[in-house]
Scaffold this motif. Structure first.
Motif, PDB file in Angstrom:
ATOM      1  N   ARG A  52       0.852  -1.218  -0.068  1.00 41.85           N
ATOM      2  CA  ARG A  52      -0.067  -0.069   0.201  1.00 41.85           C
ATOM      3  C   ARG A  52       0.874   1.322  -0.050  1.00 41.85           C
ATOM      4  NH1 ARG A  52      -5.535  -0.904   1.597  1.00 41.85           N
ATOM      5  NH2 ARG A  52      -5.753   0.992   2.419  1.00 41.85           N
ATOM      6  N   ASN A  53       2.095   1.172   0.825  1.00 45.72           N
ATOM      7  CA  ASN A  53       2.882   2.469   0.700  1.00 45.72           C
ATOM      8  C   ASN A  53       3.521   2.597  -0.417  1.00 45.72           C
ATOM      9  OD1 ASN A  53       2.442   2.717   3.255  1.00 45.72           O
ATOM     10  ND2 ASN A  53       4.339   2.130   4.036  1.00 45.72           N
ATOM     11  N   ILE A  54       3.858   1.463  -1.164  1.00 44.51           N
ATOM     12  CA  ILE A  54       4.769   1.717  -2.494  1.00 44.51           C
ATOM     13  C   ILE A  54       3.892   1.780  -3.760  1.00 44.51           C
ATOM     14  CG2 ILE A  54       6.420   0.507  -3.933  1.00 44.51           C
ATOM     15  CD1 ILE A  54       7.796  -0.307  -1.148  1.00 44.51           C
ATOM     16  N   LEU A  55       2.715   0.954  -3.990  1.00 44.64           N
ATOM     17  CA  LEU A  55       1.938   1.006  -4.922  1.00 44.64           C
ATOM     18  C   LEU A  55       0.667   1.906  -4.854  1.00 44.64           C
ATOM     19  CD1 LEU A  55       1.913  -2.961  -5.835  1.00 44.64           C
ATOM     20  CD2 LEU A  55       3.698  -1.161  -6.662  1.00 44.64           C
ATOM     21  N   GLY A  56       0.426   1.983  -3.703  1.00 43.92           N
ATOM     22  CA  GLY A  56      -0.900   2.821  -3.469  1.00 43.92           C
ATOM     23  C   GLY A  56      -2.034   2.186  -2.799  1.00 43.92           C
ATOM     24  N   GLU A  57      -3.173   3.034  -2.353  1.00 41.64           N
ATOM     25  CA  GLU A  57      -3.979   2.703  -1.354  1.00 41.64           C
ATOM     26  C   GLU A  57      -5.041   1.646  -2.195  1.00 41.64           C
ATOM     27  OE1 GLU A  57      -4.540   3.760   2.034  1.00 41.64           O
ATOM     28  OE2 GLU A  57      -2.553   4.088   1.523  1.00 41.64           O
ATOM     29  N   HIS A  58      -4.937   1.674  -3.478  1.00 40.50           N
ATOM     30  CA  HIS A  58      -5.992   0.865  -4.114  1.00 40.50           C
ATOM     31  C   HIS A  58      -5.597  -0.663  -3.824  1.00 40.50           C
ATOM     32  CE1 HIS A  58      -2.472   0.908  -6.732  1.00 40.50           C
ATOM     33  NE2 HIS A  58      -2.504  -0.143  -7.279  1.00 40.50           N
ATOM     34  N   VAL A  59      -4.282  -0.997  -3.369  1.00 39.47           N
ATOM     35  CA  VAL A  59      -4.089  -2.375  -3.160  1.00 39.47           C
ATOM     36  C   VAL A  59      -4.805  -2.887  -2.051  1.00 39.47           C
ATOM     37  CG1 VAL A  59      -2.285  -4.013  -2.214  1.00 39.47           C
ATOM     38  CG2 VAL A  59      -1.519  -2.066  -3.810  1.00 39.47           C
ATOM     39  N   LYS A  60      -5.526  -3.903  -2.306  1.00 39.38           N
ATOM     40  CA  LYS A  60      -6.512  -4.451  -1.449  1.00 39.38           C
ATOM     41  C   LYS A  60      -6.368  -5.946  -1.259  1.00 39.38           C
ATOM     42  CE  LYS A  60     -11.231  -4.296  -0.330  1.00 39.38           C
ATOM     43  NZ  LYS A  60     -12.563  -4.280  -0.927  1.00 39.38           N
ATOM     44  N   SER A  81      -1.414  -3.662 -12.898  1.00 41.49           N
ATOM     45  CA  SER A  81      -0.077  -4.360 -13.960  1.00 41.49           C
ATOM     46  C   SER A  81       0.752  -5.077 -13.095  1.00 41.49           C
ATOM     47  CB  SER A  81       0.331  -3.218 -14.427  1.00 41.49           C
ATOM     48  OG  SER A  81       1.152  -2.254 -13.721  1.00 41.49           O
ATOM     49  N   GLN A  82       1.571  -5.813 -13.817  1.00 30.94           N
ATOM     50  CA  GLN A  82       2.746  -6.281 -13.346  1.00 30.94           C
ATOM     51  C   GLN A  82       3.653  -5.622 -12.494  1.00 30.94           C
ATOM     52  OE1 GLN A  82       5.072  -8.459 -16.463  1.00 30.94           O
ATOM     53  NE2 GLN A  82       6.018  -9.774 -15.020  1.00 30.94           N
ATOM     54  N   LEU A  83       4.216  -6.092 -11.379  1.00 33.77           N
ATOM     55  CA  LEU A  83       5.171  -5.288 -10.756  1.00 33.77           C
ATOM     56  C   LEU A  83       6.633  -5.151 -11.486  1.00 33.77           C
ATOM     57  CD1 LEU A  83       2.936  -5.524  -8.684  1.00 33.77           C
ATOM     58  CD2 LEU A  83       4.695  -6.111  -6.947  1.00 33.77           C
ATOM     59  N   LYS A  84       6.894  -4.072 -11.456  1.00 36.46           N
ATOM     60  CA  LYS A  84       8.418  -3.740 -11.876  1.00 36.46           C
ATOM     61  C   LYS A  84       9.359  -4.213 -11.000  1.00 36.46           C
ATOM     62  CE  LYS A  84       7.040   0.502 -14.023  1.00 36.46           C
ATOM     63  NZ  LYS A  84       6.110   1.349 -13.162  1.00 36.46           N
ATOM     64  N   PRO A  85      10.694  -4.812 -11.703  1.00 35.76           N
ATOM     65  CA  PRO A  85      11.721  -5.126 -10.651  1.00 35.76           C
ATOM     66  C   PRO A  85      11.888  -4.158  -9.463  1.00 35.76           C
ATOM     67  CG  PRO A  85      12.251  -5.364 -12.919  1.00 35.76           C
ATOM     68  CD  PRO A  85      11.012  -4.780 -13.135  1.00 35.76           C
ATOM     69  N   SER A 111      -5.765 -13.236 -11.857  1.00 39.24           N
ATOM     70  CA  SER A 111      -6.729 -12.811 -12.731  1.00 39.24           C
ATOM     71  C   SER A 111      -6.790 -11.350 -13.294  1.00 39.24           C
ATOM     72  CB  SER A 111      -8.428 -13.229 -12.259  1.00 39.24           C
ATOM     73  OG  SER A 111      -8.492 -12.230 -10.894  1.00 39.24           O
ATOM     74  N   ALA A 112      -7.681 -10.775 -14.081  1.00 39.82           N
ATOM     75  CA  ALA A 112      -7.562  -9.509 -14.268  1.00 39.82           C
ATOM     76  C   ALA A 112      -7.505  -8.549 -13.105  1.00 39.82           C
ATOM     77  CB  ALA A 112      -8.577  -9.051 -15.330  1.00 39.82           C
ATOM     78  N   GLY A 113      -6.546  -7.869 -13.104  1.00 40.53           N
ATOM     79  CA  GLY A 113      -6.581  -6.897 -12.181  1.00 40.53           C
ATOM     80  C   GLY A 113      -6.129  -7.518 -10.482  1.00 40.53           C
ATOM     81  N   VAL A 114      -5.566  -8.732 -10.567  1.00 39.93           N
ATOM     82  CA  VAL A 114      -5.195  -9.448  -9.129  1.00 39.93           C
ATOM     83  C   VAL A 114      -4.088 -10.006  -9.359  1.00 39.93           C
ATOM     84  CG1 VAL A 114      -6.013 -11.118  -7.364  1.00 39.93           C
ATOM     85  CG2 VAL A 114      -7.704  -9.856  -8.642  1.00 39.93           C
ATOM     86  N   ARG A 115      -2.923  -9.488  -8.617  1.00 40.36           N
ATOM     87  CA  ARG A 115      -1.674  -9.893  -8.579  1.00 40.36           C
ATOM     88  C   ARG A 115      -1.300 -11.066  -7.483  1.00 40.36           C
ATOM     89  NH1 ARG A 115       0.019  -9.283 -13.458  1.00 40.36           N
ATOM     90  NH2 ARG A 115       1.917 -10.202 -12.903  1.00 40.36           N
ATOM     91  N   ARG A 116      -0.304 -11.726  -7.460  1.00 47.06           N
ATOM     92  CA  ARG A 116       0.091 -12.619  -6.550  1.00 47.06           C
ATOM     93  C   ARG A 116       1.591 -12.657  -6.255  1.00 47.06           C
ATOM     94  NH1 ARG A 116      -1.860 -18.602  -6.806  1.00 47.06           N
ATOM     95  NH2 ARG A 116      -3.735 -17.609  -5.747  1.00 47.06           N
ATOM     96  N   ILE A 117       1.668 -12.480  -4.884  1.00 46.43           N
ATOM     97  CA  ILE A 117       3.294 -12.632  -4.599  1.00 46.43           C
ATOM     98  C   ILE A 117       3.479 -13.727  -3.664  1.00 46.43           C
ATOM     99  CG2 ILE A 117       4.854 -11.367  -2.825  1.00 46.43           C
ATOM    100  CD1 ILE A 117       4.345  -8.813  -3.954  1.00 46.43           C
ATOM    101  N   ASP A 118       4.410 -14.536  -3.918  1.00 42.84           N
ATOM    102  CA  ASP A 118       4.682 -15.485  -2.970  1.00 42.84           C
ATOM    103  C   ASP A 118       6.255 -15.310  -2.379  1.00 42.84           C
ATOM    104  OD1 ASP A 118       3.365 -17.474  -5.504  1.00 42.84           O
ATOM    105  OD2 ASP A 118       2.965 -18.079  -3.350  1.00 42.84           O
ATOM    106  N   ALA A 119       6.374 -15.509  -1.062  1.00 49.55           N
ATOM    107  CA  ALA A 119       7.395 -15.095  -0.166  1.00 49.55           C
ATOM    108  C   ALA A 119       7.863 -16.031   0.601  1.00 49.55           C
ATOM    109  CB  ALA A 119       7.250 -13.420   0.347  1.00 49.55           C
ATOM    110  N   ILE A 120       9.272 -15.762   1.125  1.00 47.92           N
ATOM    111  CA  ILE A 120       9.600 -16.641   2.085  1.00 47.92           C
ATOM    112  C   ILE A 120      10.023 -15.861   3.407  1.00 47.92           C
ATOM    113  CG2 ILE A 120       9.759 -18.897   0.815  1.00 47.92           C
ATOM    114  CD1 ILE A 120      12.849 -18.099   0.250  1.00 47.92           C
TER     115      ILE A 120
END
Ligand code: SER
Length: 871
Positions: A574-582, A601-605, A688-697
């Protein structure tokens, strides 16, 4: 009265109330921090908890210019002079400070002395029982009695905003436009008359009551003032124009619409409706996206989508077929960007989202409209199934269908439609439902009634003794399970965390005096009853026995690391991409965490890197993680993430990590962020359209991951025989070398194939015409054709045939020099040979290509070639 720009009006209002001791605040978000409201519908909405007495005011007097959305009259937008969905409301507020007298005196002063609206044009209305307000207007201000009208609750009572809350009587200020042409009763015309002559522009509300859900009124702890002065309306008055769309607020957008669609505003009444709809909706859409709303099929996102589709439909009436809303953002920013910096900050986001959404919808708009009319032509109405199909296939909301039908009396079966929508929802629910839970539901419900819920002790401890209340095996209650058997166990209290809120369940061990079992999975099938799926690994397990419950501590700790890291990730996004992140889903387990969220959209490196850095910064700061139990109401009034939509019990847990993150969460967490260890994102993908996924460890998994990479680097070093820093360089140079070698090989093959003589060549003459037949293996088709050319050049005149064996198949070409095509036809020859080889093909008289399956027959065919040439 002099002409004032909208900027001057806004500023003069805020300056005026500043001079009266008000603190000036900037506009709050369109998304209210209020579960009762979808949007900020008035200037008072951000202050509702203060009016209500739930929060103490920081300032006793405030003035704002608040952005608002109201969609109740959306169908009128465009058709009337003043309806809008997005508008700005100027307002001054008093929280238990000044009341009626000052509010009225200052409003009058601002209107007559700052705006200089002539007194003789002004009228007022008061609530019929509000003698106090009446007297102030009459005695303090000196408004003639004939120009003060007393009206009922429907006109002079405001609120609550939402089903319950603060409200009270109000008084309104009107301007007499002098337009009497529509008045049926000119002699008695007053603000009570709805002929349109009197235009209300300022509402002063005396907020002194609370209305409960039964409509009962009780006095609030403080008497408050809430005023609302619509900026667009006031601007129209000050600029002497008839509609809000003629003010400078709309001008730049309307001009842009004119240029995009090559239309002229005010040259065609039908077109004007579309222009006004687009102008209004574009503003609403831009501001909604800027505040973090994304198009979706429910809630705010649905309203946004509906506005966008309605704007697109009107654009299509103006002949448009391409996304266009993004072109209106620049003029909008030019006009409003300095007051609402979020427009500038979110420009790119607004443009990208509108383009994507429009591209999808515009495709469907034309086809759907055609289909709609076909159905109406065929049967004169639309039943529930038709409406459902239009919605499902083309994205046509019922409101859009209604609008396309434009008030005609064609019957729409909305009820049938809603039923089908409901059924679809239920199907979706059933499809994702857990089979395991369904099977046991009746039994579990009964057990729940008998035994009550299971108490969870696992926040504080990881081991406890508890009685085995019952055992279930394959859906029925049993008294005992023996070694090797699986079943479900219910305790009155447990330390095992049951799967919920994205966090996987604990696992562990049960020990009784007679046996040991493994706890494989823990879940809540119904209300608050917890089932422990177990497998007995030694001895017996008996109903009624006392068991020692032991959570797998390592696994729990690893899961907690990932859960706290998920909160950090959410906040960082939310800090980096914006408050629209839900958050739209998450999975927290011991090995990794997975977080799905809305983003376009896809996250930039560099974004991924910034997110990792932010999270790790908090980890390295070793901040305490605090958990507070709160009443839902209390949590709601604070700025806590991911709330309101979720259903929690009355008590909720608020998990905070300093000021960085606050979320409602039932999960288990570390006590200090330092425990998380290295946080590493290992993949970013689309769901799906408008939804991104992050996998982390995190934690030990990060170490494992690092080890894997180091081992890989070490192996590469050995294989390539270089230092680590040179791995890339060496690999690149090897690839380069390989490419060169491939080229060389190709050349050599060519040379070899078209070489002067070949062991597999057959040369002979038929009727004095030279024939050259060559047999090759696994050659690229292009090379074979080139070789035929080369051989033909060498031959001068004649026929070249090349057989190219490829495993158990053969492909061949026949080339005949131009002069000879009258006598020898390449196409015919190829056909004949192909037949003999069990295949087919053909071509032009000078060149043909064919194939066959009987590879072993090639030699035979070559030996009796004359036969095939002559045939
Ligand atoms: N809440 C009142 C209104 O919206 C006054 O601000 O009209």
């Amino acid at each position: 009265m002099k002409f004032m720009t909208s900027e001057e009006i806004r500023q003069s209002f805020l300056d005026f109330f500043k001079s009266k001791g008000h603190t000036i605040l900037s506009s709050a978000s369109l998304i209210p921090n209020d579960p009762q409201l979808m949007f900020t519908v008035a200037g008072m909405v951000p202050f509702k908890p203060i009016f209500w007495g739930k929060i103490e005011p920081t300032y006793p007097r405030i003035a704002t210019c608040q952005k608002c959305i109201r969609t109740v009259d959306i169908d009128n937008v465009g058709k009337t002079p003043r309806h809008q969905t997005f508008f700005e409301m100027l307002g001054n507020f008093s929280f238990g400070d000044y009341f009626k007298k000052e509010a009225i005196i200052w409003a009058w002063e601002y209107v007559t002395e700052v705006l200089k609206i002539p007194e003789e044009k002004l009228w007022v209305s008061v609530y019929k029982e509000d003698d106090e307000a009446y007297e102030i207007w009459k005695n303090e201000i000196g408004v003639p009695e004939g120009k003060i009208v007393r009206l009922g609750k429907e006109d002079n009572w405001w609120g609550p905003a939402g089903p319950t809350g603060p409200c009270g009587p109000d008084t309104e200020i009107f301007i007499d436009t002098g337009r009497t042409e529509n008045c049926p009763n000119i002699d008695n015309c007053s603000p009570a008359c709805d002929c349109g002559r009197f235009l209300e522009f300022w509402n002063l509300v005396f907020t002194e009551y609370n209305q409960d859900d039964r409509g009962n009124l009780t006095p609030l702890q403080r008497k408050n003032i809430d005023t609302g002065l619509g900026l667009e309306r006031l601007t129209a008055i000050m600029q002497g124009v008839e509609t809000t769309f003629d003010t400078d607020l709309f001008q730049p957008v309307i001009e842009k619409i004119e240029s995009i669609f090559s239309v002229k505003y005010k040259s065609n009444p039908e077109q004007d409706i579309s222009i006004r709809v687009i102008a209004d909706h574009a503003r609403a859409i831009a501001f909604m996206i800027a505040d973090g709303i994304l198009p979706s099929n429910e809630g705010r996102g649905y309203v946004l989508r509906r506005l966008l589709r309605r704007a697109d439909r009107h654009a299509s009436l103006l002949g448009n077929k391409r996304p266009f809303l993004h072109k209106l953002i620049d003029p909008l920013i030019k006009k409003m960007g300095s007051i609402y910096p979020e427009l500038k900050a979110k420009k790119e986001l607004i443009e990208q989202i509108t383009i994507k959404e429009e591209e999808r919808f515009l495709d469907n708009l034309e086809r759907g409209t055609k289909r709609l009319w076909q159905m109406i032509d065929a049967k004169g109405k639309l039943n529930g199934k038709d409406l459902f199909m239009l919605h499902d296939t083309y994205g046509f909301h019922v409101e859009l269908v209604e609008e396309i039908l434009n008030g005609s009396d064609i019957h729409l079966d909305k009820e049938g439609f809603l039923k089908l929508m409901q059924e679809q929802k239920e199907r979706a629910r059933a499809a994702t439902g857990n089979k395991e839970y369904d099977d046991v539901s009746t039994l579990i419900k009964t057990l729940h009634e008998e035994l009550g819920g299971t108490e969870f002790l696992g926040y504080e401890m990881l081991e406890t003794r508890s009685e085995i209340k019952t055992i279930i095996k394959k859906g029925v209650q049993v008294h005992q399970l023996s070694k090797g058997e699986e079943g479900e166990v219910i305790f009155d209290k447990t330390v095992f965390y049951a799967e919920k809120g994205g966090q996987v369940s604990d696992t562990g061990i049960l020990e009784t005096s007679s046996g040991v079992a493994e706890v494989l999975h823990v879940y809540i099938p119904h209300q608050d009853i917890v089932l422990h799926k177990i497998k007995v690994i030694d001895g017996l397990l008996n109903k009624g026995e006392l068991a020692l419950l032991k959570v797998d501590v390592e696994k729990r700790k690893a899961t907690a690391r990932n859960h706290t890291a998920t909160h950090l990730l959410h906040a960082a996004l939310r800090n980096i991409l914006g408050e629209h992140v839900k958050q739209s889903g998450s999975l927290v387990g011991p090995e990794r965490l997975r977080f799905d969220f809305s983003h376009f959209s896809q996250l930039k490196p560099e974004e991924i890197m910034a997110i990792e850095e932010t999270v790790n910064e908090i980890v390295l700061s070793a901040l305490p993680v605090t958990v507070e139990e709160k009443d839902l109401e209390e949590a709601k009034s604070e700025d806590v993430i991911a709330l309101f939509e979720e259903k929690y019990g009355d008590k909720v847990r608020v998990v905070s990590i300093s000021d960085f993150s606050r979320e409602l969460c039932a999960g288990t967490h570390v006590e200090n962020t330092g425990e998380i260890g290295l946080f590493k994102i290992i993949s970013e993908s689309s769901v799906s359209a408008g939804v991104r996924r992050i996998d982390a460890i995190t934690g030990k998994e990060s170490l494992k991951y690092l080890r894997k990479l180091t081992a890989l680097a070490s192996d590469l070093k050995d294989v390539l025989q270089v230092q680590e820093e040179q791995i890339l360089e060496k690999t690149l140079s090897l690839l380069q070398e390989l490419k060169g070698k491939e080229k060389e090989i190709k050349k050599l093959k060519e040379k070899l194939l078209s070489g002067k003589t070949s062991a597999n060549d057959h040369e002979f003459s038929i009727d004095d015409v030279k024939f050259l037949v060559r047999i090759v293996e696994d050659a690229p088709a292009e090379l074979v054709r080139n070789t035929a050319d080369v051989l033909m050049q060498r031959l001068g005149q004649g026929v070249v045939i090349i057989f190219n064996k490829q495993g158990d198949k053969v492909i061949f070409v026949v080339k005949v020099s131009q002069e000879l095509t009258k006598h020898f036809n390449a196409g015919h020859i190829a056909k004949n040979i192909a037949k003999a080889l069990g295949g087919g093909g053909g071509g032009r008289p000078d060149f043909a290509q064919a194939g066959g399956k009987e590879v072993n027959n090639i030699e035979k065919v070559v030996n009796s070639l004359e036969k095939y040439v002559r045939a």
